[in-house]
Design a protein around this motif. Structure first.
Motif, PDB file in Angstrom:
ATOM      1  N   GLY A  45       0.897  -1.170   0.118  1.00  0.00           N
ATOM      2  CA  GLY A  45       0.060  -0.046   0.102  1.00  0.00           C
ATOM      3  C   GLY A  45       0.992   1.232   0.267  1.00  0.00           C
ATOM      4  N   GLU A  46       0.171   2.290  -0.452  1.00  0.00           N
ATOM      5  CA  GLU A  46       1.053   3.739  -0.383  1.00  0.00           C
ATOM      6  C   GLU A  46       0.430   4.575   0.930  1.00  0.00           C
ATOM      7  OE1 GLU A  46       3.365   6.375  -2.246  1.00  0.00           O
ATOM      8  OE2 GLU A  46       3.069   4.372  -2.760  1.00  0.00           O
ATOM      9  N   PRO A  47       1.361   5.140   1.782  1.00  0.00           N
ATOM     10  CA  PRO A  47       1.169   5.896   2.723  1.00  0.00           C
ATOM     11  C   PRO A  47       0.494   7.250   2.201  1.00  0.00           C
ATOM     12  CG  PRO A  47       3.417   5.941   2.596  1.00  0.00           C
ATOM     13  CD  PRO A  47       2.834   4.999   1.408  1.00  0.00           C
ATOM     14  N   SER A  48      -0.423   7.616   3.308  1.00  0.00           N
ATOM     15  CA  SER A  48      -1.257   9.034   2.795  1.00  0.00           C
ATOM     16  C   SER A  48      -0.539  10.032   3.883  1.00  0.00           C
ATOM     17  CB  SER A  48      -2.662   8.739   3.427  1.00  0.00           C
ATOM     18  OG  SER A  48      -3.211   9.914   3.514  1.00  0.00           O
ATOM     19  N   TYR A  49      -0.410  11.295   3.422  1.00  0.00           N
ATOM     20  CA  TYR A  49      -0.039  12.627   4.062  1.00  0.00           C
ATOM     21  C   TYR A  49      -1.323  13.391   4.305  1.00  0.00           C
ATOM     22  CZ  TYR A  49       4.569  11.021   2.615  1.00  0.00           C
ATOM     23  OH  TYR A  49       5.864  10.614   2.689  1.00  0.00           O
ATOM     24  N   THR A  50      -2.349  12.772   4.528  1.00  0.00           N
ATOM     25  CA  THR A  50      -3.748  13.832   4.790  1.00  0.00           C
ATOM     26  C   THR A  50      -3.521  14.356   6.327  1.00  0.00           C
ATOM     27  OG1 THR A  50      -5.030  12.396   3.223  1.00  0.00           O
ATOM     28  CG2 THR A  50      -6.113  13.955   4.907  1.00  0.00           C
ATOM     29  N   VAL A  51      -3.659  15.431   6.343  1.00  0.00           N
ATOM     30  CA  VAL A  51      -3.558  16.092   7.691  1.00  0.00           C
ATOM     31  C   VAL A  51      -4.881  15.692   8.516  1.00  0.00           C
ATOM     32  CG1 VAL A  51      -3.429  18.112   9.065  1.00  0.00           C
ATOM     33  CG2 VAL A  51      -2.037  18.027   6.884  1.00  0.00           C
ATOM     34  N   VAL A  52      -4.552  15.324   9.902  1.00  0.00           N
ATOM     35  CA  VAL A  52      -5.659  14.903  10.568  1.00  0.00           C
ATOM     36  C   VAL A  52      -5.637  15.844  12.012  1.00  0.00           C
ATOM     37  CG1 VAL A  52      -5.854  12.525   9.902  1.00  0.00           C
ATOM     38  CG2 VAL A  52      -4.214  13.036  11.584  1.00  0.00           C
ATOM     39  N   GLY A  53      -4.555  16.218  12.226  1.00  0.00           N
ATOM     40  CA  GLY A  53      -4.461  17.250  13.437  1.00  0.00           C
ATOM     41  C   GLY A  53      -3.231  18.108  13.511  1.00  0.00           C
ATOM     42  N   ASN A  54      -2.932  18.941  14.318  1.00  0.00           N
ATOM     43  CA  ASN A  54      -1.947  19.715  14.647  1.00  0.00           C
ATOM     44  C   ASN A  54      -1.393  19.443  16.153  1.00  0.00           C
ATOM     45  OD1 ASN A  54      -3.769  21.048  12.660  1.00  0.00           O
ATOM     46  ND2 ASN A  54      -1.862  21.646  11.981  1.00  0.00           N
ATOM     47  N   ILE A  55      -0.045  19.670  16.204  1.00  0.00           N
ATOM     48  CA  ILE A  55       0.716  19.578  17.439  1.00  0.00           C
ATOM     49  C   ILE A  55       1.541  20.623  17.835  1.00  0.00           C
ATOM     50  CG2 ILE A  55       2.603  17.973  18.654  1.00  0.00           C
ATOM     51  CD1 ILE A  55       1.991  15.959  16.441  1.00  0.00           C
ATOM     52  N   PRO A  56       1.275  21.281  19.000  1.00  0.00           N
ATOM     53  CA  PRO A  56       2.033  22.412  19.193  1.00  0.00           C
ATOM     54  C   PRO A  56       3.576  22.178  19.219  1.00  0.00           C
ATOM     55  CG  PRO A  56       1.046  21.479  21.395  1.00  0.00           C
ATOM     56  CD  PRO A  56       0.617  20.849  20.042  1.00  0.00           C
ATOM     57  N   LEU A  57       4.384  23.447  18.864  1.00  0.00           N
ATOM     58  CA  LEU A  57       5.539  23.131  19.088  1.00  0.00           C
ATOM     59  C   LEU A  57       6.474  24.626  19.413  1.00  0.00           C
ATOM     60  CD1 LEU A  57       7.978  21.174  17.929  1.00  0.00           C
ATOM     61  CD2 LEU A  57       8.110  22.560  15.915  1.00  0.00           C
ATOM     62  N   VAL A  58       7.408  24.521  20.451  1.00  0.00           N
ATOM     63  CA  VAL A  58       8.269  25.670  20.752  1.00  0.00           C
ATOM     64  C   VAL A  58       9.607  25.571  19.983  1.00  0.00           C
ATOM     65  CG1 VAL A  58       9.366  26.950  22.524  1.00  0.00           C
ATOM     66  CG2 VAL A  58       6.924  26.204  22.646  1.00  0.00           C
ATOM     67  N   LEU A  59      10.210  26.388  19.456  1.00  0.00           N
ATOM     68  CA  LEU A  59      11.484  26.416  18.773  1.00  0.00           C
ATOM     69  C   LEU A  59      12.732  26.895  19.865  1.00  0.00           C
ATOM     70  CD1 LEU A  59      10.758  28.333  15.209  1.00  0.00           C
ATOM     71  CD2 LEU A  59      11.137  25.570  15.870  1.00  0.00           C
ATOM     72  N   ARG A  60      13.619  26.249  19.544  1.00  0.00           N
ATOM     73  CA  ARG A  60      15.088  26.866  20.311  1.00  0.00           C
ATOM     74  C   ARG A  60      15.100  28.333  19.895  1.00  0.00           C
ATOM     75  NH1 ARG A  60      19.908  23.814  17.612  1.00  0.00           N
ATOM     76  NH2 ARG A  60      20.836  25.840  18.332  1.00  0.00           N
TER      77      ARG A  60
END
Length: 346
Positions: A234-249
């Motif tokens: 099978g072929e993996p999907s890149y469909t967005v299901v949600g978002n994750i918070p991130l803090v940068l250096r």
């Protein structure tokens, strides 16, 4: 817009409508939602939505009746990804209702060639575009045009793998042919989405949040051992299901601001009136801390839904909760007070 009449903040019932209208209500505006009937039950749960225009599908948005109701409400429309995915650039540019931000730049977002031109003019590091399937000489990512939320994306490493992926999309009626696809060098790193707001009233750029996306089912595959992955097919999907918070250096932030400012300057040169309001630079950080921009969104993005009560970055700028939706509403409020609404809508 009608002078002296109260402004209503409006948007489509999808994507980030809840934070847009909650932010508008927090700033004292009346709110209006153009909503498909099948989704009305969801939005009726929230008291900050004052009124709804119900449609069978968003394709009715351009109908005279819907536009007349928006005009009577003295509405400003906040565009988001659903507007772009549901309408062509020609249709968006013909909308009579004033649109917050620059509706002309949405064409540059939807067209891969124009998008690449603007990113290069901004001085951003970008992946190498691959002109033809015959030029594929390493791992590439193949994308659809426009705001697709990752839907239909796939990896290719040679002509055969490209053609196999394109054939699958044709069979699923997602594209008409290979000409509907865009090939881009695959850049390894951590996907990061930088959420900005530029105010034409103050000439200041604000960083209001950072996130990364959770994509199905490519992100879930890491939980499967390699041997089972190889046997699963099978072929993996890149469909967005949600978002994750991130803090940068913190050491990365100076470049983050410089990239955003460069983008605003390039937008002002190439597509007047530039980039008023929210936008997002989307890319990856490599092991050396270098950012490669593979996309931009010239409007509010769904990752801002993480920060209805504000983010670590908005907290550095405001002593109160400041979502992107509320920041948009505040800009409209300030512009109306100063008699400069024309500077923030098109």
């Amino acid at each position: 817009m009608a002078k002296g009449k109260a402004v209503t903040i409006a948007t489509l019932g999808s994507h980030c409508a809840l934070q847009v209208l909650k932010g508008a209500k927090n700033e004292g505006f009346k709110t209006l939602l153009v909503c498909e009937k099948k989704r009305a039950g969801l939005y009726e749960r929230f008291g900050f939505i004052d009124s709804m225009i119900l449609v069978d599908s968003f394709s009715e948005f351009l109908n005279d009746g819907v536009q007349a109701k928006l005009k009577r409400a003295n509405a400003v429309l906040v565009p988001h990804g659903t507007l772009i995915s549901q309408m062509s650039s020609d249709q968006i540019e013909k909308i009579d209702t004033p649109i917050f931000g620059n509706k002309w730049i949405l064409r540059w977002e939807a067209d891969r060639g124009l998008k690449q031109r603007l990113m290069e003019a901004a001085g951003l590091r970008t992946p190498r575009p691959v002109v033809s399937k015959d030029d594929i000489g390493g791992l590439c990512i193949v994308k659809l045009h426009g705001a697709a939320g990752g839907r239909g994306y796939y990896l290719a490493w040679d002509r055969q793998s490209f053609e196999e992926g394109a054939k699958r999309l044709v069979q699923r009626n997602m594209i008409k042919g290979e000409q509907d696809l865009y090939i881009q060098e695959f850049v390894r790193g951590v996907p990061v989405y930088l959420q900005y707001f530029f105010s034409p009233l103050t000439k200041e750029l604000e960083l209001l949040g950072v996130d990364r996306r959770y994509e199905s089912d490519i992100d879930g595959m890491g939980r499967i051992p390699a041997r089972q992955q190889l046997g699963a097919g099978g072929e993996p999907s890149y469909t967005v299901v949600g978002n994750i918070p991130l803090v940068l250096r913190e050491s990365l932030l100076d470049e983050v601001y410089r990239m955003g400012e460069g983008f605003c300057r390039a937008a002002e040169r190439l597509v007047k009136p530039g980039m008023p309001g929210p936008f997002c630079l989307e890319g990856v950080y490599d092991s050396e801390g270098h950012f490669t921009t593979f996309e931009f969104s010239a409007r509010i993005v769904a990752g801002t839904n993480l920060y209805v009560d504000g983010s670590p970055y908005s907290d550095l700028l405001y002593d109160e909760p400041m979502s992107m939706g509320r920041r948009i509403a505040r800009e409209v409020k300030m512009a109306k007070k100063k008699g400069r609404l024309a500077d923030v809508v098109t």
